[in-house]
Design an enzyme around this catalytic site. Sequence first.
Site, PDB file in Angstrom:
ATOM      1  N   LYS A  51       0.840  -1.206   0.000  1.00 30.74           N
ATOM      2  CA  LYS A  51       0.000   0.000   0.000  1.00 30.74           C
ATOM      3  C   LYS A  51       0.871   1.249   0.000  1.00 30.74           C
ATOM      4  O   LYS A  51       0.561   2.237  -0.685  1.00 30.74           O
ATOM      5  CB  LYS A  51      -0.957  -0.025   1.207  1.00 30.74           C
ATOM      6  CG  LYS A  51      -2.048  -1.077   1.044  1.00 30.74           C
ATOM      7  CD  LYS A  51      -2.779  -1.440   2.325  1.00 30.74           C
ATOM      8  CE  LYS A  51      -3.709  -2.628   2.057  1.00 30.74           C
ATOM      9  NZ  LYS A  51      -4.385  -3.155   3.229  1.00 30.74           N
ATOM     10  N   GLN A  95      -5.267  -2.136   9.211  1.00 37.59           N
ATOM     11  CA  GLN A  95      -5.042  -3.444   8.601  1.00 37.59           C
ATOM     12  C   GLN A  95      -5.650  -4.540   9.467  1.00 37.59           C
ATOM     13  O   GLN A  95      -5.433  -4.590  10.678  1.00 37.59           O
ATOM     14  CB  GLN A  95      -3.522  -3.665   8.416  1.00 37.59           C
ATOM     15  CG  GLN A  95      -3.155  -4.927   7.660  1.00 37.59           C
ATOM     16  CD  GLN A  95      -3.644  -4.933   6.215  1.00 37.59           C
ATOM     17  OE1 GLN A  95      -3.704  -3.906   5.557  1.00 37.59           O
ATOM     18  NE2 GLN A  95      -4.007  -6.101   5.720  1.00 37.59           N
ATOM     19  N   ASP A 118     -11.617   1.803   3.207  1.00 29.60           N
ATOM     20  CA  ASP A 118     -11.915   0.379   3.034  1.00 29.60           C
ATOM     21  C   ASP A 118     -13.391   0.141   2.701  1.00 29.60           C
ATOM     22  O   ASP A 118     -13.749  -0.925   2.213  1.00 29.60           O
ATOM     23  CB  ASP A 118     -11.621  -0.378   4.346  1.00 29.60           C
ATOM     24  CG  ASP A 118     -10.270  -1.068   4.359  1.00 29.60           C
ATOM     25  OD1 ASP A 118      -9.814  -1.496   3.282  1.00 29.60           O
ATOM     26  OD2 ASP A 118      -9.691  -1.194   5.451  1.00 29.60           O
TER      27      ASP A 118
END
Length: 284
Positions: A51, A95, A118
Amino acid sequence: MIISGKELSARLKAEMAIQVATFPEKYGRVPHLVVVLVGDDPASVSYVTGKAKASEAVGIRNTTVRMPESVSEHELLEMIAGLNADDGVDGILVQLPLPAHINEAKVIEAIAKEKDVDGFHPLNVAALWQKQPCVLPCTPKGIIRMLKTAGVEIAGKRAVVIGRSNIVGLPVAKLLLDENATVTIAHSRTKDLASLTRQAEILVVAIGRPRFVTADMVAEGAAVIDVGVNRDPETGKLCGDVDFAAVEPKASLITPVPGGVGPMTICCLMENTIECFLKRCGAE
Ligand code: GUN
């Protein structure tokens, strides 16, 4: 045909880089994505590194915040509250998975919905299921993008999704439904899975079991999307949920692992970060 997520994402990232380069003049800054990593699980470390690299390629500012495995839920929530309040932060990604002592749902809900790159916040999930504007979860968004780019007509097709997770199975089923596919969600308790998957014209596999889908489970000409990222128990190498070598000759389209869905997920994260940034700048 093998759909290379790596190539497609490289193209899309190059286009985004051109767009982001215009932002300092228009908005006075570039988008800022903060990724929070708790602990040091090797797979999570590798995802977070990916990322950061993609952010760099696109020109997005990336901050990775690392917290020890032992961090308390309270400390993590405090950190998120600080990022929510920080006007210079456009996207927040925690995460997953988190250590067992931390309530994942509580953490996801703590992220400001406007910064939820997300698309996991309950308000974003609700918006998705009500066809309201929302941040789309990255992996499902990437899967639809790959199918469309490869020229797959989704409308009217029989789609089978194996897996019912909040991150992939459920939202990808909803996006396929929105594209007018007829969708079946299969899972570990599904009876006679092979006879179901053999009817699929589009097969999305997200169960996390190495080479679970074998050639006898796939119809001739199916489009097969492999979301799995597993370690091959024999070789230790990365492999998908689909037995690629056996299924590839039967499929009209198939995604490889690595280099398929994974890079597209990261690419869509970049898109979502830009989208959140533009909304926060009042651009759309
Ligand atoms: N862990 C595995 N996939 C994902 C994802 O898409 N987002 C986050 N935050 N964690 C993950």
